[in-house]
Design a protein around this motif. Sequence first.
Motif, PDB file in Angstrom:
ATOM      1  N   LEU A  19      35.885  22.614  29.169  1.00 38.68           N
ATOM      2  CA  LEU A  19      35.741  21.554  30.340  1.00 38.68           C
ATOM      3  C   LEU A  19      36.431  20.236  29.980  1.00 38.68           C
ATOM      4  N   LEU A  20      36.085  19.627  28.903  1.00 42.66           N
ATOM      5  CA  LEU A  20      36.647  18.261  28.518  1.00 42.66           C
ATOM      6  C   LEU A  20      38.055  18.268  28.675  1.00 42.66           C
ATOM      7  N   ARG A  21      38.629  19.144  27.859  1.00 41.54           N
ATOM      8  CA  ARG A  21      40.210  19.216  27.966  1.00 41.54           C
ATOM      9  C   ARG A  21      40.834  19.368  29.318  1.00 41.54           C
ATOM     10  N   ALA A  22      40.164  20.163  29.970  1.00 43.37           N
ATOM     11  CA  ALA A  22      40.674  20.229  31.480  1.00 43.37           C
ATOM     12  C   ALA A  22      40.501  18.845  32.124  1.00 43.37           C
ATOM     13  N   SER A  23      39.346  18.253  31.969  1.00 42.82           N
ATOM     14  CA  SER A  23      39.269  16.996  32.738  1.00 42.82           C
ATOM     15  C   SER A  23      40.237  16.284  32.392  1.00 42.82           C
ATOM     16  N   TRP A  24      40.301  16.121  30.967  1.00 39.24           N
ATOM     17  CA  TRP A  24      41.209  15.221  30.260  1.00 39.24           C
ATOM     18  C   TRP A  24      42.412  15.322  30.921  1.00 39.24           C
ATOM     19  N   THR A  25      42.845  16.539  30.871  1.00 34.63           N
ATOM     20  CA  THR A  25      44.447  16.746  31.381  1.00 34.63           C
ATOM     21  C   THR A  25      44.425  16.221  32.996  1.00 34.63           C
ATOM     22  N   ARG A  26      43.593  16.449  33.520  1.00 32.99           N
ATOM     23  CA  ARG A  26      43.345  16.244  34.889  1.00 32.99           C
ATOM     24  C   ARG A  26      43.497  14.607  35.245  1.00 32.99           C
ATOM     25  N   ARG A  27      42.766  13.792  34.166  1.00 28.30           N
ATOM     26  CA  ARG A  27      42.877  12.448  34.544  1.00 28.30           C
ATOM     27  C   ARG A  27      44.005  11.624  33.422  1.00 28.30           C
ATOM     28  N   THR A  28      44.420  12.426  32.868  1.00 29.63           N
ATOM     29  CA  THR A  28      45.601  11.543  31.990  1.00 29.63           C
ATOM     30  C   THR A  28      46.810  11.798  32.532  1.00 29.63           C
TER      31      THR A  28
END
Lengths: 181, 932, 219, 476
Positions: free
Chosen positions: B466-475
């Motif tokens: 979940l974190l990696r996904a969200s990270w990629t989304r906002r980075t």
Amino acid sequence: MRDSRWPEGAYAAEFADERHFVGALAMLRDQGYTRLETYTPYPVPRIESALRDPPSVLPGLVFLGGLCGGLFSYWVQWYTNAVSYPLNIGGRPAHAVPAFFIPTFEGTVLSAAVVAFVGLFALLRLPKPWHPMFEIDGFERASIDHFWIAVDATDPRGGTLSQQTLESLDPLRVVRVPATS
Amino acid sequence: MHAHDHDHPPELNRRDFLRLAGASVALAGLDGCSRMPAEHILPYVDSRPELTPGIGSYYATAMSVDGYATGLIVESHEGRPTKIEGNPAHPASLGAAGPIELASVLQLYDPDRGKSARVGSEQVQWERVAANLAPAALRSRVGGRGSGLHLLIEPTSSLLDEELLASVLTAHPDARIYMYSPMLGDGATDAAVQQYDIANADVIVAIDSDFLSTAPFHLRYARQFADNRRLARPTDAMNRLYVVESTFSSTGSAADHRFAVRPREVTTVLRWLLTSVINGDAKTEAPAWIAAIARDLRAHQGRSLVIVGDAQPASIRALGDAINDAIGASGKTTWYTTSPLVGHHVPVHKLADLVGAMDAREVDTLIVIGGNPSYATPRALGFSSLMRAVPNSGYLGLYENETARDARWFVPMSHYLERWGDARAYDGTVSIVQPLVNPLYRSIAPPELYATLAGTSNGGARSYDLLRASWTRRTSGDAETAWSDALQRGVTADAPMSRVAAPTTFPSDTNPFEGTAFEVIYLADPKIHDGSFANNGWLQELPAPLTQLTWGNAGLISPATAHRLNVSDGDIIKLSSGQRALELPALVVPGHADDTVSVHFGYGRTGSESAARDVGADAYALWPAVGARSEAITVTRTGAAQALALAQTQSTGAGRDPVHRATLDAYRASPSSVGQRSGRVLSLYPEAKPPDSNTALQWAMTIDLTTCIGCGACVVGCQSENNIPVIGASEVRNGRSMQWMHVERYFADNGADAAMQPMLCQHCENAPCEYVCPVGATVHSSDGLNEMVYNRCVGTRFCSNNCPYKVRHFNWFDYNKHLSETELMVKNPNVTVRERGVMEKCTFCVQRIREAEIAAGRDGRAPRGTDVQTACQQACPTNAIVFGSLTEPSSEMMRRRNQPRSFAALAELGTEPRVRYLARIRNANPEIHDSR
Amino acid sequence: MPALFPRWSNTVARGSLLAIVVIVCGVILGLMLWVRTSYATGQHASIAQPVPFDHRIHAHALQIDCRYCHATVEQTASAGVPPTAACVGCHNSVWLQSAPFAPVRASLSSLRPIAWQRVNALPDFVFFDHSIHVAKGVGCETCHGRVDRMARVEQAAPLSMGWCLSCHRNPTPNLRPRSEIVAMGWDAAHTSPADDSARIRLQHEYGVRSLTSCTTCHR
Amino acid sequence: MTTVPLRRARGDNPVPTAFPAPPDASVLRFDGSDRALTDQLLAPLRGTGVVWWVLFAVSAAGTAVFAFSCWWTVAKGIGAWGNNIPVAWAFAITNFVWWIGIGHAGTFISAFLLLLNQHWRASINRVAEAMTIFALMNAGLFPILHLGRPWFFYWLIPYPATMGVWPNFKSALPWDIAAVTTYLTVSLLFWYAGLVPDLATARDWLDSRLARRIYGIFALGWRGTSTAWRQHRVAMVLLAALATPLVVSVHSVVSLDFAIAQLPGWHSTIFPPYFVVGAIYSGFAMVLLLILPLRHAYRLEQVITERHLDAMAKLTLTMALMLTYAYVVESFVAWYTHDIPERFTYLFERPFGTYAVLFWIMITCNVVVPQVFWWKRNRTSVGVLLAASGAILVGMWLERFIIIVTSLHRDFLPASWHIYRPTWVDFGLLFGSVGFFGFLFLLFVRFVPFIAISEVKRLRHDLGENGGREIGLPHA
């Protein structure tokens, strides 16, 4: 101990009274008896004037014992604290003379005392549970209230004469004591 | 599972720790004595360069309290985290860590943690629970738009959480989210928070604000505050702190002028101050000191600051804003930003709304995520019974606590050291929360629950994905590099929160309550906060700043009030207001406001946490309403009494004044008079040789009593580093405290001032403890350490008798006997765990010294004094403690040591300590004579 | 009535006195000697390992460098026992099938480590660091003996504190060039006066000091 | 009483004679035959009365309590006691010092008075010596029990360990070990050497052959030959000469346990003499407490006469005055130093502080009570003597407690101050050790000639014959 070797046994006389006993002893000495021994329930100083004994070697031994003990104690402290593993302890020197003094003193006293004790019984050839005198019936009183004089049967002056001599001192009785070995 | 790891390289590193527990325990050296069992060697199965046995590895992560993150570096041995340290790169830490952060590693291993999920009383797998939480399943209960679904979360600043909560709302549009913590109160949902820049404030007025030790961001404030009062030279500039408060706080002890006022006088003081600041020297009814402070503030236009505690109601804090506007502080030394907590993209509501909804029977499904509302809410609110009435209630938490008891189902929550996530600091800086170990028990993290509720996963989702996904989304740009960079630095590039205008609140013009006999003031506990850390032995046993109280709370009162009530320490007093009442022991604190009783939250727990149970009294039982700071109260003496577990029984220096103090002016006037009293003593022995600085470094420490705020971080840091056991209240009462570092506290006789003196082994060059030890178990090392050799100690305790500082501690019992297997894992493998019957004491963290030397030796270079940081030094928020070698004159330690105000404790005894203190200098305002 | 004790009791009395003295001294002396024997120190005790790993083959015949398996000896306190994976490096699957390798197979499949028996065990309050000793030029052989001649590894030194101290007080005789750290039989081959002066040079080069402070090992 | 200076007693004899100068007859009033005397003095060996059994049961119970407390301490750890930091020493060390002190009177009476030709000691020295030994056995237990890890007590003794480490002889504790071991050994040797002739008497006096054999073994075959008596006398005088400095040294060393520390209340140069006086003082009290009942129980009024009681009481009074002096000087010096902690400890904490009550009880027992001995009537009144002795023993125990605990519980840094409260184990050890002492002493009374028979006989003949003119004079 004068009574530790009686190759041919001895003659022993029993007395009930200290004065009488001391007198008898003096008389025997005057007659030239040398191999005498006495048995008393408590120390009788005048015996010593009667049978002239050499001064005791015990004090000398004790002095030596104390000396060795003291030296050893100090050496142990010096070796362990200053030589074998010297450590910085509270900034004080490894070879701390004032501190080492006390155990040295104690070591001295201890070994001196041990020598005195061991020395005493060594000189007296004790322990010796058996002695010919113990074979005498009633010798027990020698440690309660009676006084005994024993003459070595091999005494140059006396020999078999001793028996009569002793009887002449009019003791309670005179008995023949068996040989020591 | 192992094959699975390879998809997640970063996580793989720290997985196999339970498997290694056996080896770790063996390494930890649990038995101080020489009997040796046949040992097994357990190597790894596959080789892993990043996990070398015998070498500690360090990882950056962050811990949140009330949603505000503090960046941390965690030391880990063979896959088990053992020690927490601050992350210098993180704005909320600057390298320091507070007691709570430092002790959180013990919480990870807490044997009382919830170990498995349950529905009703039946133990189940999380997946079972998840099945019922899937949107489809849930809608049947809570209606198509989820109007019956209510989530109560503890404050969080996690971007991930906010995203997932949003998706929960997409799945259940009418679901409601509430955010609550007792300490933030309704402030949790405020849109804006106030920021301060202590570094640029020369004059600070703190009004009912413990901004140096309990407020969010306090570590940063403390560091900035201390940096402006180092006094490298007597002539250096020094900031000035005025504190106006009721309860003597750490901040109060750091003050140059402290004024004890009753809670209701706070408004008055503020209004007086406002008038004086605006009207200049115009005549007011205010006491002289108000005018003096006002002059001081105005004299430092733009470089002064007024801080009003967050606990004060908005209407009162608005007065502070007004003053800050008047002195040109607003925008310079203080400003508002949007709150870092969630609520910007999802609507979050106040606790009151939830209570209302529960009252109205509108709640079908209540899911509590973190926090402990059944306990940490005003009892009057009746939250507990309301929650029981909810048809479908669930709780995701660390413990089976009071709230879990009221919930139909319970799921254990992962400790922050066991899970992935992210969090914002108070200023909005984002950090990645990365786990040090696999979850010890079958626990989950909130994101995994949210994902389930949102239907994006059927309970299988792992917060890492979940974190990696969200990270990629906002980075934007190269997410991978940014990711690994964020993991290494512990902070991300994200911008801090944006500035906003101050909230417009109208200052109140009425005093809350007039002319009452007594007032009670409610405070966050400096150790266990709102009670969430109540089961942590290190924190419970940490002497509270100023009161020195361990294992419990008390009603703090001033000597005058004690006299008036005819009570002394330990006498039980009863506080009551209407139906609400609270009985607790009294504790007299000089410098406390009169007719006022201070009560700390977090005690009187009744959950399943064994250490916390029945310790202290539950202030929530008396708390009238969320956000209430104080109220009128009647106080009566019950006649009963109870022995308090005080780590220090004397309150003053008994005329000996162990701490050198002076005002700044006096210090400047004659610097030498403040420092060292000479300490030469005669001896039968020759003068000890000065230690040979050619062959070895000569370790020493300098502690600045001007910047020490007595927060106790050093104590916990030391406890964690050196395997110091927890001994419990009765042993503390017996005077057997084991902490190697003890912050000793001396009130001035009038109570106006309190001096702190961190006391630890002074490592005397002529150590009195050494020459009395018959077996040489404590001796001096070539680099000037006073060594304590546990395995040689026979326990005569002569050393303690002859130690004038009484810094030696004895293992009266086998204090490690009854530790659970997990508790053993927190032990530092580089420090012997002491057995019964041996002495122990501060070693200057000799294990760190020797490791540094060995490391240097490996690299073929000479070790430097700067290679070593002691645990206490590392923890200290104010950098009051510095460590180094006498052979390095240029080091910070030596530069401080050579200041004219440096002195050795009990120098007259000629012990030649290696620890030196810097005298406590107060920057007194010459215009003020009546500090009270 | 005869005497309380017979003649021969005199001999008995003295004999028993002597006996008491001899026994007391004997017991104390005996204990002191016993703790110095290999029974007490565990020296040369043959310890069975789960896998019959033979150092003679690996270290001597195959001349595998000690550091291939004990990989962390130069970086960390513990020399390191090789992960099971290390065996598989050389011992291919065919080999692995043989009976002696059963524990290895088990370990690989179960992901549980092989439980080797510790041979050189120090008390938990002793913190020995391999890396620094190696860095200062103390060879494996110096403490572990001729491992290349051991079918089963055994404790070569008494590992008593006195033994540690003997070297910590005067390390020079036990130094060797770092290049020879893992060499076996090196000491025996280098006994000439020239070697002694070489050792002194090494001592200065490596900055070897006599460390007898307690916290060198006890922390 | 008349004494003969050592020099005159010595004469050309290399060692001083042990025989007293012409005594006044009041020290022995036995008018019967030596046989009768022996019968009376050895009577207990044939069996004792119901009182003995009662006391024995009580003391045995005390011993059991002692054993249990010891076991509990070793099993649970020192934490079972009330000790803490700062009060790391308390009851155990107090008991240790107290018992050691009590021991001193024995040596003082048997050795010191022997050298000084105090003939009256003859009838009480055996009891006194026995008391010394039993007190020391008690005392010796405490320091070991007091260790955090008693099983390593032997680390205090220098022996070649494989660890290569040694005791630290800068510490006062190894000094203690040396002093106490020496003292115990010397006392034992002295006592036994003196006992041998009486064991021989017992051997010859008893009826049962078995009993006679047993005593016979310990009598070592003593038969009272002239040489034996002479050497024995020399040895006894030597041992006495060695034991006498111990009377001074042992408690001086014990006092150094405190004096070498820098604690206010401990760090004082007056400690060695002060401790020695206190030791002998408490010892006399204990001797009185022991011989008075014995005297009554075995009707020894003719052997232990009022002269003895009077002499003992006078000595006790003397000691009391010296002790009082020490108290005064201590406090004066504390005041004189102007040192804050010193003044606090002596001038405030002790008289008015936490343990003030105990302090004033101590003053009453050690200073006030013994003043009754200014009156002859009290010196010879059994009741008064018993009461006073009891008080003094309590007082002396309290003195050690106050020295140790008040100094520790409030020393230099007020932040470290803490109160001390004893636990049941502490009391168990204190009263248990008293029981154990009684246990040993009762056994001694029952099975060992507790009066030096041969010496008494000697003495009485000195008294009997010609005013003892020649007696004790050197022999050519």
